[in-house]
Design a protein around this motif. Sequence first.
Motif, PDB file in Angstrom:
ATOM      1  N   ARG A 218      39.413  31.567  40.755  1.00 26.79           N
ATOM      2  CA  ARG A 218      39.604  32.501  39.650  1.00 26.79           C
ATOM      3  C   ARG A 218      40.818  33.375  39.961  1.00 26.79           C
ATOM      4  NH1 ARG A 218      33.659  34.657  37.578  1.00 26.79           N
ATOM      5  NH2 ARG A 218      32.503  32.703  37.889  1.00 26.79           N
ATOM      6  N   TRP A 219      41.405  33.949  38.927  1.00 27.60           N
ATOM      7  CA  TRP A 219      42.665  34.673  39.089  1.00 27.60           C
ATOM      8  C   TRP A 219      42.558  35.840  40.066  1.00 27.60           C
ATOM      9  CZ3 TRP A 219      43.113  39.851  38.074  1.00 27.60           C
ATOM     10  CH2 TRP A 219      42.085  40.441  37.318  1.00 27.60           C
ATOM     11  N   HIS A 220      41.368  36.444  40.147  1.00 31.26           N
ATOM     12  CA  HIS A 220      41.214  37.628  40.990  1.00 31.26           C
ATOM     13  C   HIS A 220      40.847  37.278  42.429  1.00 31.26           C
ATOM     14  CE1 HIS A 220      36.879  36.979  40.604  1.00 31.26           C
ATOM     15  NE2 HIS A 220      37.054  36.878  39.301  1.00 31.26           N
ATOM     16  N   GLU A 221      40.645  36.014  42.730  1.00 28.97           N
ATOM     17  CA  GLU A 221      40.214  35.620  44.071  1.00 28.97           C
ATOM     18  C   GLU A 221      41.438  35.413  44.975  1.00 28.97           C
ATOM     19  OE1 GLU A 221      36.106  33.371  42.644  1.00 28.97           O
ATOM     20  OE2 GLU A 221      37.816  32.188  43.305  1.00 28.97           O
ATOM     21  N   ILE A 222      41.853  36.494  45.580  1.00 30.28           N
ATOM     22  CA  ILE A 222      43.046  36.488  46.434  1.00 30.28           C
ATOM     23  C   ILE A 222      42.614  36.448  47.894  1.00 30.28           C
ATOM     24  CG2 ILE A 222      45.106  37.777  47.115  1.00 30.28           C
ATOM     25  CD1 ILE A 222      45.038  39.024  44.268  1.00 30.28           C
TER      26      ILE A 222
END
Length: 247
Positions: A218-222
């Motif tokens: 997901r985009w927020h999974e950094i």
Amino acid sequence: MVILIFILILWYMGLFFQTFFLHRYAAHQTFTMSKLTEKMCFVLTWVFQGSNYLSAYGYGVMHRMHHAYVDTEKDPHSPKYDSNLFSMMWRTKSIYQDINNKRIALDAKFTKNAPQWKRFDKFASSNGSRIAWGLFYTAFFYFFATAWWQWLFLPVAFFMAPIHGVIINWFGHIVGYTNFKMNNTSKNLFPVDFLMMGESYHNNHHKYANRANFGGVRWHEIDPTYYIMLLLHKLRIIKLKPSAVSK
């Protein structure tokens, strides 16, 4: 202030070498490095884990067993088979020591190419080394603690690696969200992993165990560790395997 900075350094540097060296290198071999760099990682793991030092061989073999037997009775650490986190960690410690001391028979798939520096491990894992680090931590607090409550962080310094282990191996199988439906209880503990440097994306990791990047679904999974690895790869300090790089 000095004590808080000290704890933050121990937390994040100890965690970095746990996830970078012990986990992504020793257990999953997502990259390669020279023998000299490998030995430097052994030493730096000892420096930053101190009294909590974990052998790359023992950790690597045990973690491979975790993936092979996840959430079964053979899993070295599963909330499904322990009544509380303390009993789970005690069992984990016993299995880890049995692996390190060659007291149990192991399938070759678990030990294949697992990095080991026997002489250094013997020294770094010794009671003398652990006690010396404990005395250093206590002396550091004696000279730099300016308030009584700062002493509450001393046990954290003593047991940093087990605390990291509890967060992922216990809570990472109980609390959080999932991106993938799997035959295990792995969860992504934090939407944004500010605390565990990518380790908290446990559900992602169980789905793609040999990927160097634990986040990115997901985009927020950094995953901060992955980006450090990309930099080290560009600097030719390590070499990421093509199969381990996120597409």
